[in-house]
Design an enzyme around this catalytic site. Structure first.
Site, PDB file in Angstrom:
ATOM      1  N   THR A   9       0.952  -1.067   0.115  1.00 23.58           N
ATOM      2  CA  THR A   9       0.001   0.137  -0.028  1.00 23.58           C
ATOM      3  C   THR A   9       1.198   1.276   0.017  1.00 23.58           C
ATOM      4  O   THR A   9       2.050   1.122   0.505  1.00 23.58           O
ATOM      5  CB  THR A   9      -0.954  -0.043   1.213  1.00 23.58           C
ATOM      6  OG1 THR A   9       0.014   0.300   2.362  1.00 23.58           O
ATOM      7  CG2 THR A   9      -1.579  -1.133   1.417  1.00 23.58           C
ATOM      8  N   HIS A  10       0.488   2.363  -0.694  1.00 31.28           N
ATOM      9  CA  HIS A  10       1.262   3.305  -0.878  1.00 31.28           C
ATOM     10  C   HIS A  10       2.654   3.063  -1.442  1.00 31.28           C
ATOM     11  O   HIS A  10       3.877   3.643  -1.027  1.00 31.28           O
ATOM     12  CB  HIS A  10       1.472   4.177   0.566  1.00 31.28           C
ATOM     13  CG  HIS A  10       0.206   4.305   1.068  1.00 31.28           C
ATOM     14  ND1 HIS A  10      -0.544   5.402   1.033  1.00 31.28           N
ATOM     15  CD2 HIS A  10      -0.323   3.476   2.236  1.00 31.28           C
ATOM     16  CE1 HIS A  10      -1.584   5.148   1.860  1.00 31.28           C
ATOM     17  NE2 HIS A  10      -1.758   4.205   2.590  1.00 31.28           N
TER      18      HIS A  10
ATOM     19  N   SER B 277      18.502  -0.828 -25.701  1.00 32.17           N
ATOM     20  CA  SER B 277      19.034   0.735 -25.962  1.00 32.17           C
ATOM     21  C   SER B 277      19.810   0.811 -27.155  1.00 32.17           C
ATOM     22  O   SER B 277      20.870  -0.121 -27.220  1.00 32.17           O
ATOM     23  CB  SER B 277      19.669   1.118 -24.609  1.00 32.17           C
ATOM     24  OG  SER B 277      20.591   2.294 -24.717  1.00 32.17           O
TER      25      SER B 277
ATOM     26  N   LYS C 134      21.252  -2.349 -21.620  1.00 32.13           N
ATOM     27  CA  LYS C 134      19.960  -2.265 -21.253  1.00 32.13           C
ATOM     28  C   LYS C 134      18.818  -3.352 -21.704  1.00 32.13           C
ATOM     29  O   LYS C 134      19.100  -3.983 -22.821  1.00 32.13           O
ATOM     30  CB  LYS C 134      19.446  -0.871 -21.602  1.00 32.13           C
ATOM     31  CG  LYS C 134      20.148   0.240 -20.935  1.00 32.13           C
ATOM     32  CD  LYS C 134      19.677   0.350 -19.303  1.00 32.13           C
ATOM     33  CE  LYS C 134      18.173   0.549 -19.169  1.00 32.13           C
ATOM     34  NZ  LYS C 134      17.782   1.973 -19.435  1.00 32.13           N
TER      35      LYS C 134
ATOM     36  N   ASN D  26      14.410  -3.099 -21.693  1.00 34.36           N
ATOM     37  CA  ASN D  26      13.430  -2.112 -21.147  1.00 34.36           C
ATOM     38  C   ASN D  26      12.167  -2.870 -21.473  1.00 34.36           C
ATOM     39  O   ASN D  26      11.844  -3.730 -22.640  1.00 34.36           O
ATOM     40  CB  ASN D  26      13.507  -0.982 -22.052  1.00 34.36           C
ATOM     41  CG  ASN D  26      14.864  -0.342 -21.764  1.00 34.36           C
ATOM     42  OD1 ASN D  26      15.276  -0.282 -20.626  1.00 34.36           O
ATOM     43  ND2 ASN D  26      15.437   0.356 -22.667  1.00 34.36           N
TER      44      ASN D  26
ATOM     45  N   GLU E 171       5.424   0.083 -21.008  1.00 34.37           N
ATOM     46  CA  GLU E 171       5.259   1.635 -20.925  1.00 34.37           C
ATOM     47  C   GLU E 171       4.212   2.197 -22.022  1.00 34.37           C
ATOM     48  O   GLU E 171       3.648   3.043 -21.624  1.00 34.37           O
ATOM     49  CB  GLU E 171       6.889   2.075 -21.306  1.00 34.37           C
ATOM     50  CG  GLU E 171       7.601   1.863 -19.925  1.00 34.37           C
ATOM     51  CD  GLU E 171       9.034   1.973 -20.407  1.00 34.37           C
ATOM     52  OE1 GLU E 171       9.311   2.902 -21.449  1.00 34.37           O
ATOM     53  OE2 GLU E 171      10.120   1.843 -19.772  1.00 34.37           O
TER      54      GLU E 171
ATOM     55  N   GLN F 151     -19.611  13.599 -37.441  1.00 31.90           N
ATOM     56  CA  GLN F 151     -18.591  12.694 -37.991  1.00 31.90           C
ATOM     57  C   GLN F 151     -17.578  12.396 -37.298  1.00 31.90           C
ATOM     58  O   GLN F 151     -16.664  11.782 -37.550  1.00 31.90           O
ATOM     59  CB  GLN F 151     -18.573  13.538 -39.378  1.00 31.90           C
ATOM     60  CG  GLN F 151     -17.588  13.074 -40.285  1.00 31.90           C
ATOM     61  CD  GLN F 151     -17.490  13.754 -41.788  1.00 31.90           C
ATOM     62  OE1 GLN F 151     -18.447  13.786 -42.498  1.00 31.90           O
ATOM     63  NE2 GLN F 151     -16.481  14.429 -42.219  1.00 31.90           N
TER      64      GLN F 151
ATOM     65  N   LYS G 183     -16.027   9.111 -35.474  1.00 33.79           N
ATOM     66  CA  LYS G 183     -15.295   8.218 -36.139  1.00 33.79           C
ATOM     67  C   LYS G 183     -13.867   7.681 -35.697  1.00 33.79           C
ATOM     68  O   LYS G 183     -13.418   6.574 -35.155  1.00 33.79           O
ATOM     69  CB  LYS G 183     -15.402   7.914 -37.521  1.00 33.79           C
ATOM     70  CG  LYS G 183     -17.026   7.736 -38.132  1.00 33.79           C
ATOM     71  CD  LYS G 183     -17.175   8.209 -39.367  1.00 33.79           C
ATOM     72  CE  LYS G 183     -18.501   7.978 -39.720  1.00 33.79           C
ATOM     73  NZ  LYS G 183     -19.082   9.228 -38.871  1.00 33.79           N
TER      74      LYS G 183
HETATM   75  N1  ARG Z   1     -19.899  11.363 -43.308  1.00 35.75           N
HETATM   76  C1  ARG Z   1     -21.211  11.792 -42.780  1.00 35.75           C
HETATM   77  C2  ARG Z   1     -20.804  11.213 -41.266  1.00 35.75           C
HETATM   78  O1  ARG Z   1     -20.069  10.763 -40.798  1.00 35.75           O
HETATM   79  C3  ARG Z   1     -22.284  11.179 -43.396  1.00 35.75           C
HETATM   80  C4  ARG Z   1     -23.479  11.717 -43.049  1.00 35.75           C
HETATM   81  C5  ARG Z   1     -23.751  13.227 -43.671  1.00 35.75           C
HETATM   82  N2  ARG Z   1     -25.018  13.535 -43.705  1.00 35.75           N
HETATM   83  C6  ARG Z   1     -25.142  14.921 -43.805  1.00 35.75           C
HETATM   84  N3  ARG Z   1     -26.354  15.416 -43.712  1.00 35.75           N
HETATM   85  N4  ARG Z   1     -24.263  15.707 -44.334  1.00 35.75           N
HETATM   86  O2  ARG Z   1     -21.611  11.933 -40.462  1.00 35.75           O
END
Ligand code: ARG
Length: 485
Positions: A155-156, A277, A283, A285, A290, A322, A325
């Site tokens: 602990t600690h 290294s 070394k 590593n 990490e 958008q 993603k």
């Molecule tokens: N590439 C757009 C997205 O990933 C698709 C939807 C586009 N829709 C629009 N009304 N411009 O969200």
């Protein structure tokens, strides 16, 4: 060609607009999902008579051709393919001709992209779960072979009480099992099809969102079209699950860094999972550990970034969405690699159980046992704590071994001295979930069952994990013999 040339006339879009708003460079990764989504959509259109059997046949074979081109890498993207949806519709129209103009009937990219993202996330979370389960299996295997090896629990970061090595390894395992639980819960919540929500309000055409939801393997369809196209909770949840999983790998990574240092010396990495290294010839590593620790920064950043994007967005779709993603794709990629690397590292490392036992050999680590021994003799715990604390202070200040002071103390004596012997204290941790051999044996069984259940939740059979060649069958580690006492 834009998808809106009717309203805009034939003028060209600016370079700046295309390069700033386009998402093809990253959303082409959704191609398989976009094909699946379009296929279900076409079948749905045919089913309700919005396209004829022949038209649907032509659309489906054009989709199949485009899918093949995508898989083979022969699909040619055009400079003004704004995103994967635009590119696929363009290509289907090139292949199928005039009938291609019917593909987007009753559909918007807004419900389309939300559907694609849910399909992708379902699959990606299952992949991550698979890799987590493999790591669980490796931890289980290493814990099983650790036998009665023990080390100081901290602990600690100060030596506290001895714990079995198996207990320590499984502590990380249980955290991963909670990660699996979270991934499963997120997957269950996101299992809703947004297809049929249209741009925002549904459709005047007789499309059937329930049917396409089922066709795409979703558990249900959306309840509200505005919510369906603007909800990215599932991405935020997935990012949280992944960030927390990352934090768990980071804590594991930190311990690997410590344990493999000369200061601890508890663990030796296989050469194939360590780095050297460029300047210092001696070394070795723990770069994998990490980086597993370091990657967590960006995983947390992705979550914070998306939540900030979502905050304050009015209903329904906005182009801001958008931005869901790249963080998700990156989080999935980084974690998959982290998991594989950490799993391999742990499967192949050697535990130096003698160094562990030596580090746990200080009789002071049994101080709690002395106090509890006095409690069993009837002394109130606070008094016992004070008495033993006084002996430890005495021992340190007067440089007298604790053992001698315990032997000489009227309330303690020879029976109490036995508690200070190396390896004894850990055997006295007998309560359920505790760090001693009895409860750990039970825990090993419970953890094995938990891993099995985790695998079943994701349709895997235990032992199959992520199909790692290393898998649960970790090579025997030379240093894993029980410490000589
Ligand atoms: N590439 C757009 C997205 O990933 C698709 C939807 C586009 N829709 C629009 N009304 N411009 O969200």
């Amino acid at each position: 060609m834009t998808l809106w040339q009717g309203r805009f006339g034939g003028g060209k879009q600016s370079e700046e607009l295309l390069s700033f708003t386009g998402s093809l460079s990253f959303d082409r990764r959704l191609a398989p999902d976009d094909v699946a989504c379009s296929r279900a959509h076409v079948l749905g259109l045919e089913r309700v008579g919005l396209v004829s059997r022949e038209e649907s046949g032509a659309l489906l074979s054009a989709l199949a051709k485009a899918e093949e081109e995508l898989a083979e890498g022969t699909f040619v993207f055009e400079p003004d393919d704004e995103d994967i949806h635009t590119a696929l519709e363009r290509r289907v129209t090139e292949i199928a001709g005039e009938v291609g103009a019917r593909l987007h009937t009753g559909r918007s990219r807004n419900d389309q992209v939300a559907t694609d993202m849910r399909l992708f996330t379902k699959r990606a979370l299952a992949q991550i779960a698979k890799a987590v389960i493999t790591l669980e299996e490796v931890l289980l295997a290493r814990a099983e072979e650790a036998g009665d090896a023990y080390l100081p629990g901290y602990t600690h970061l100060q030596r506290a009480q001895p714990v079995l090595l198996a207990h320590h390894l499984l502590a990380h395992g249980w955290a991963l099992s909670r990660d699996i639980d979270r991934l499963a819960a997120t997957r269950r919540r996101l299992d809703v099809s947004p297809l049929g929500a249209g741009a925002l309000a549904g459709s005047s055409l007789p499309i059937d969102p329930d049917w396409v939801a089922h066709e795409l393997g979703f558990g249900a369809r959306f309840e509200n079209s505005l919510d369906a196209v603007s909800d990215r909770d599932f991405v935020a949840e997935a990012l949280f699950d992944l960030a927390l999983l990352g934090a768990h790998l980071s804590r594991l990574g930190e311990e690997i860094v410590l344990w493999s240092s000369a200061e601890f010396g508890f663990m030796h990495l296989a050469d194939s999972y360590a780095t050297g290294s460029s300047m210092m010839p001696q070394k070795k590593n723990a770069d994998i550990a990490e980086l597993a620790r370091g990657k967590t920064g960006r995983l947390v950043g992705h979550l914070a970034g998306l939540l900030t994007t979502l905050k304050g967005l009015p209903l329904a779709y906005n182009r801001d969405l958008q931005e869901d993603k790249e963080p998700l794709f990156d989080a999935v990629d980084q974690l998959e690699r982290s998991l594989d690397a950490i799993t391999g590292l742990i499967a192949t490392a050697t535990f130096d159980t003698e160094a562990m036992a030596l580090a746990a050999s200080d009789p002071a680590l049994s101080a709690t046992d002395l106090a509890e021994w006095l409690v069993l003799k009837g002394m109130p715990f606070r008094r016992a704590h004070e008495l033993v604390g006084g002996l430890v202070r005495d021992s340190l200040e007067r440089h007298v071994p604790l053992t001698e002071l315990v032997a000489a103390h009227p309330s303690l004596g020879a029976d109490a001295v036995a508690l200070l012997e190396a390896g004894v204290a850990v055997t006295r941790r007998t309560t359920p979930g505790g760090a001693g051999p009895g409860p750990v044996a039970a825990q090993l069984e419970r953890f094995a069952a938990a891993v099995q259940a985790d695998a079943e939740r994701f349709g895997l059979h235990a032992g199959a994990g992520a199909g790692h060649s290393r898998g649960a069958a970790a090579p025997p580690a030379p240093g894993t013999s029980a410490p000589s006492r």
